[in-house]
Write an enzyme that holds these catalytic residues in place. Structure first.
Site, short mmCIF file in Angstrom:
data_model
loop_
_atom_site.label_atom_id
_atom_site.label_comp_id
_atom_site.label_asym_id
_atom_site.label_seq_id
_atom_site.Cartn_x
_atom_site.Cartn_y
_atom_site.Cartn_z
N ASP A 153 34.25 10.80 -4.03
CA ASP A 153 34.14 10.47 -5.44
C ASP A 153 34.43 11.74 -6.24
O ASP A 153 34.26 12.86 -5.74
CB ASP A 153 32.73 9.95 -5.74
CG ASP A 153 32.58 9.50 -7.18
OD1 ASP A 153 33.54 8.94 -7.73
OD2 ASP A 153 31.50 9.74 -7.75
N LYS A 154 34.87 11.61 -7.48
CA LYS A 154 35.21 12.79 -8.28
C LYS A 154 33.98 13.38 -8.95
O LYS A 154 33.57 14.51 -8.66
CB LYS A 154 36.27 12.45 -9.33
CG LYS A 154 36.64 13.65 -10.21
CD LYS A 154 37.63 13.28 -11.29
CE LYS A 154 36.96 12.55 -12.44
NZ LYS A 154 36.07 13.43 -13.27
#
Length: 706
Positions: free
Chosen positions: A401-402
């Protein structure tokens, strides 16, 4: 309970009882929790006692935590006594066995000598093996060929055929080997139990009248204010209400550098206050702190079987009866096949029974797994079971995930440009800071913090929904807003549009300051990449794991951040169900795939992935519950560390299995065709046990950094 074999024996003893709802074995703590009505529990305790164990109820915890009816199974009679207390009778037994050997060697033959030999041997067996005999007879009566049954048959057989000194030596060496094994395994167990000692038992608590009183940590209520001085450990989880200090969080998160704490910051039980006095408001009871949940999670992890451990347990269940049958065949068949005497054949069969002891083999896996779990916990990596510990080595791809994983998860001012020739940059900063400080929007807060300028007074301040804010500063109207607001004011130009496009393509959020004179300044805010993310991605690639970014942000931002981190593949504009589909695609393309997220929005993807990693588990219940592995300090580099630890653990597991079986194979051949004696076989088994335990314990000190 020192090994899974004993757990299996207890399970079999309890199987006939109706009404037992659940059995929760904790080999690490040597406890069994039985969920059942009181009448059934009484029957269960008696059933455990009938198979040779002595259950002991656990005391009610002082913290008032949940308590089930427990039985402490101490199958090897090592009930936490001191090493000295347990060793004294064994040393006496060994001395008597050596004396019996000496009499047999030097005193020649005769009735008196025989009586002395038998007396010394019986004394040695009494001091070393009375409990083993009792348990062995019970096991034989129930048709179970465990180690106690094997030793009972072997020693009794040796005594019957006149090998009294050897029978005594075998029992003494076996008992000493059992004690050493238990103490060695405790080293791995205590690595987890040592975490409990990190939390102080007392806390300095403020009273309603303002005075301070020292209370037991377990008695401190929620919302109470606690004081910690420099050098003291934090007794409970909480939020700082007064003071500024640096906290060493290594015991909980594995961070090597102390973390600065001020008002509003969280503190965790077991961490160490370093520089100044702090006061904090308690947010978790003693039995529900982050440290307590870590300990509970690791204990639960120990109770789950790793794949290799399940294999060894199944193998041992077949191995011991097979050797017993083989020994019986040797005793009966070899006089006819090889022309051995009956006494010679019986003696070699008894040696085979001693070799059949599965202790070194069975203990080789749990001590290794527990050591690895403890080593990971010390580094701020909470692995929730041996299965995930072993499976991590097989990962081929990992989805990241960012926000909060690769990036900091907090917007920061990354660029500030003054655009009007007649207004100085310092004045632009002052005007922007004045408006930003009045807004609650995260982007405005990032601008105010990033500029670090004390703003001027603002009058007639108002928020412009979806656009920004406006207000009067020094009698003039100013706005601080987005691209849309500036367009509505008719203040955009081709040059400004080009600048905005450049920042937006880089994944930045742009805010503009304007007055009636035009646009005065441009402020670019972005969620910046963590310093550790690039190194973590590089390490994953070195390990042959393909990193992929999955984010709900727009594709341009995803592509920009991925490039900064060194990730070739990035997918943006993903809803939670889209991330789930993406994980399924990665599994089809690459094989075993992990997902890394926050444990909440990424829950579907975490569940679909072969292993789910949650970032920032310190103080976060949802992250600790949702994922298979929790990274306590937000450091992405812990993921490649987990993979390296998994590979190292797998190697050590198979080294131990090879050592245990290899040594037994050598003595099997020596017993049949050489001159291996019973006490030599016990000595070899002791050596094999110590070797595999020592090899497994190496993981407590192993370094898994790149």
């Amino acid at each position: 309970m020192d090994c899974p074999v004993e757990e299996s024996e207890i399970r079999r003893a309890l199987e006939p009882l109706a009404g037992i709802q659940a059995l929760n074995f904790q080999l690490g703590a040597r406890t069994l929790a039985i969920t059942a009505p009181d009448s059934v529990i009484a029957q269960a305790v008696e059933a455990i006692r009938r198979v040779g164990f002595e259950p002991k109820p656990l005391a009610v915890p002082a913290d008032g935590g949940d308590v089930h009816d427990h039985a402490d199974d101490d199958g090897h009679d090592h009930d936490h006594e001191g090493v000295g207390d347990g060793l004294k009778p064994l040393l006496i037994a060994l001395a008597l066995a050596l004396a019996a050997e000496a009499v047999a060697f030097f005193a020649g033959k005769g009735a008196a000598v025989t009586v002395i030999e038998m007396g010394l041997a019986l004394g040695a067996i009494w001091f070393a093996g009375f409990d083993t005999y009792k348990k062995g007879l019970i096991a034989l009566r129930h048709g179970r060929l465990n180690i106690n049954a094997l030793m009972t048959v072997a020693v009794t057989g040796a005594f019957v055929i006149g090998q009294w000194p050897e029978a005594a030596m075998v029992m003494a060496l076996y008992a000493i080997a059992e004690l050493i094994e238990a103490r060695s395994v405790d080293r791995a167990r205590n690595a987890i139990k040592g975490l409990i000692a990190l939390s102080p038992e007392q806390a300095d608590v403020r009273q309603p009248d303002g005075s301070w009183v020292v209370l037991k940590s377990a008695a401190v209520p929620l919302q109470a204010v606690v004081r910690i001085r420099p050098g003291e450990r934090v007794p409970l989880d909480g939020i700082v209400t007064a003071g500024n200090s640096a906290i060493d969080q290594a015991p909980v998160t594995g961070e090597s550098i102390p973390v600065d704490k001020t008002i509003g910051d969280p503190v965790f039980a077991g961490t160490i206050n370093q520089t100044a006095e702090l006061e904090f408001r308690v947010t978790a009871a003693a039995n529900n702190t982050t440290l307590a949940r870590i300990i509970h999670a690791v204990e639960q992890a120990q109770s789950t079987r790793a794949p290799t451990q399940r294999f060894v347990d199944r193998f041992a269940a077949i191995y011991t009866p097979s050797v017993f049958v083989f020994a019986l065949a040797v005793a009966i068949g070899m006089p006819w096949i090889m022309g051995w005497t009956w006494l010679e054949a019986l003696y070699k069969a008894l040696v085979l029974l001693v070799i059949a002891c599965p202790c070194a083999l069975v203990i080789s896996t749990p001590v290794t797994v527990v050591s690895a779990l403890a080593s990971a916990a010390r580094r701020g990596i909470l692995i929730k079971g041996g299965t995930y510990l072993e499976d991590a080595r097989n990962l081929k791809a990992i989805a990241l995930d960012k926000t909060g994983t690769i990036t900091e998860g907090k917007p920061q001012l990354v660029e500030f440009v003054a655009l009007h020739p007649s207004v100085e940059k310092t004045q632009v900063a002052l005007l922007a800071a004045s408006l930003a400080a009045r807004s609650d929007h995260p982007v405005s807060k990032a601008i105010a913090v990033g500029l670090g300028v004390e703003g001027a007074a603002v009058t007639d301040f108002k928020a412009l929904a979806g656009r920004g804010v406006q207000g009067q500063i020094e009698g003039r109207d100013h706005v601080l807003g987005n691209h849309r607001l500036i367009e509505e004011r008719g203040q955009c130009s081709p040059a400004l549009e080009a600048q905005l496009r450049t920042h937006e393509e880089a994944g930045r959020t742009v805010t503009l300051l304007a007055s009636a004179d035009g646009v005065l300044g441009l402020f670019a805010v972005a969620d910046t990449i963590k310093a550790s993310s690039r190194q973590a991605v590089a390490e994953l690639k070195e390990l042959g794991v393909i990193p992929v970014m999955l984010t709900g942000d727009n594709a341009a931002t995803a592509k920009t951040i991925a490039a900064q981190a060194g990730i070739e593949e990035a997918q943006g504009n993903l809803l939670p169900e889209d991330k789930l589909t993406a994980i399924q695609g990665l599994q089809k393309r690459h094989g075993a795939t992990a997902m890394t997220g926050d444990g909440i929005n990424d829950a579907p993807a975490l569940a679909q992935a072969d292993i789910g990693f949650a970032m920032g588990g310190a103080g976060t219940d949802t992250a600790m519950e949702a994922a298979d592995v929790v990274i306590m300090n937000d450091d992405l580099r812990r993921i490649p560390e987990t993979i390296r630890l998994s590979r190292k653990t797998h190697a050590v597991l198979w080294q131990n299995i090879s050592l245990a079986l290899g040594i037994k194979a050598v003595f099997l051949v020596l017993a049949l065709f050489g001159s291996a004696t019973m006490w030599m076989a016990v000595f070899a088994d002791l050596g094999a046990t110590l070797l595999v335990v020592a090899n497994g314990l190496r993981l407590l000190r192993v370094r898994v950094e790149a």
